[in-house]
Motif scaffolding. Structure first.
Motif, mmCIF file in Angstrom:
data_model
loop_
_atom_site.group_PDB
_atom_site.id
_atom_site.type_symbol
_atom_site.label_atom_id
_atom_site.label_comp_id
_atom_site.label_asym_id
_atom_site.label_seq_id
_atom_site.Cartn_x
_atom_site.Cartn_y
_atom_site.Cartn_z
ATOM 1 N N PHE A 1 47.258 24.510 42.368
ATOM 2 C CA PHE A 1 47.276 25.007 43.738
ATOM 3 C C PHE A 1 46.980 23.893 44.741
ATOM 4 C CE2 PHE A 1 45.091 26.709 47.450
ATOM 5 C CZ PHE A 1 46.013 27.645 47.900
ATOM 6 N N PHE A 2 45.989 23.073 44.456
ATOM 7 C CA PHE A 2 45.611 21.989 45.383
ATOM 8 C C PHE A 2 46.776 21.041 45.611
ATOM 9 C CE2 PHE A 2 44.696 20.119 41.280
ATOM 10 C CZ PHE A 2 45.040 18.788 41.424
ATOM 11 N N ARG A 3 47.542 20.761 44.564
ATOM 12 C CA ARG A 3 48.679 19.842 44.684
ATOM 13 C C ARG A 3 49.800 20.467 45.508
ATOM 14 N NH1 ARG A 3 52.718 19.009 39.852
ATOM 15 N NH2 ARG A 3 53.258 21.033 40.695
ATOM 16 N N ASP A 4 49.992 21.756 45.334
ATOM 17 C CA ASP A 4 51.113 22.435 45.970
ATOM 18 C C ASP A 4 50.821 22.895 47.396
ATOM 19 O OD1 ASP A 4 52.384 22.032 43.543
ATOM 20 O OD2 ASP A 4 51.889 24.026 42.798
ATOM 21 N N ALA A 5 49.546 23.030 47.768
ATOM 22 C CA ALA A 5 49.215 23.616 49.069
ATOM 23 C C ALA A 5 48.479 22.678 50.022
ATOM 24 C CB ALA A 5 48.377 24.878 48.868
ATOM 25 N N LEU A 6 47.949 21.567 49.512
ATOM 26 C CA LEU A 6 47.089 20.717 50.340
ATOM 27 C C LEU A 6 47.580 19.275 50.356
ATOM 28 C CD1 LEU A 6 43.729 22.087 48.939
ATOM 29 C CD2 LEU A 6 44.908 22.813 51.027
ATOM 30 N N LYS B 1 43.929 12.083 47.396
ATOM 31 C CA LYS B 1 45.247 12.281 47.993
ATOM 32 C C LYS B 1 45.437 13.724 48.470
ATOM 33 C CE LYS B 1 48.866 10.359 46.087
ATOM 34 N NZ LYS B 1 50.013 10.055 45.212
ATOM 35 N N TYR B 2 44.997 14.673 47.677
ATOM 36 C CA TYR B 2 45.249 16.074 48.017
ATOM 37 C C TYR B 2 44.077 16.757 48.725
ATOM 38 C CZ TYR B 2 49.425 15.510 45.301
ATOM 39 O OH TYR B 2 50.642 15.063 44.841
ATOM 40 N N LEU B 3 42.866 16.413 48.365
ATOM 41 C CA LEU B 3 41.702 17.107 48.916
ATOM 42 C C LEU B 3 40.921 16.277 49.921
ATOM 43 C CD1 LEU B 3 40.627 18.699 45.542
ATOM 44 C CD2 LEU B 3 41.458 19.943 47.537
#
Length: 123
Positions: free
Chosen positions: A44-49, A112-114
């Motif tokens: 989810f973190f990779r796909d949404a953030l 990178k994502y968070l």
């Protein structure tokens, strides 16, 4: 293991004609349980953030509307709140294959994502 994605969501009430609400919009904090690393929707973190922010406002509003069953005006990401066990498992899962993240390490991937939006709580 315990973890949740935390969002601030602004939503509105769409009342029938002739019905007035005051206020019409509200803000709330929404916590969405994070799937265990390697399970279900753990990416989810990779796909949404991206860099600690929602990467697609329209998609985030659609997700929040599904979570809350109300029209959503805005969504902002606040943090991934997790315990140490979850973070260790997440780092290990990412480190096993960082290729899908276009990164060289778990640390780079998480940043990178968070961004800096990770809060680790003691168990």
């Amino acid at each position: 293991m315990d973890a949740a994605y935390v969002f601030r969501v602004r939503f509105r009430l769409d009342a029938e004609a002739g019905v007035r609400t005051d206020p019409r919009t509200f803000e709330t904090v929404v916590e969405v349980a994070a799937d265990d690393p390697g399970e279900g929707d753990w990416l989810f973190f990779r796909d949404a953030l991206w860099r600690g922010e929602v990467n697609d406002g329209h998609h985030a509003r659609e997700l929040a509307e599904g979570w809350l069953s109300v029209p959503v005006d805005s969504v902002s990401f606040r943090e991934l709140r997790a315990d140490e066990a979850y973070m260790e498992a997440l780092r290990a899962e990412i480190a096993a294959d960082p290729t899908p993240f276009n990164a060289d390490s778990a640390r780079e991937t998480l940043h990178k994502y968070l961004g800096s939006s990770i809060r680790v709580e003691e168990a």
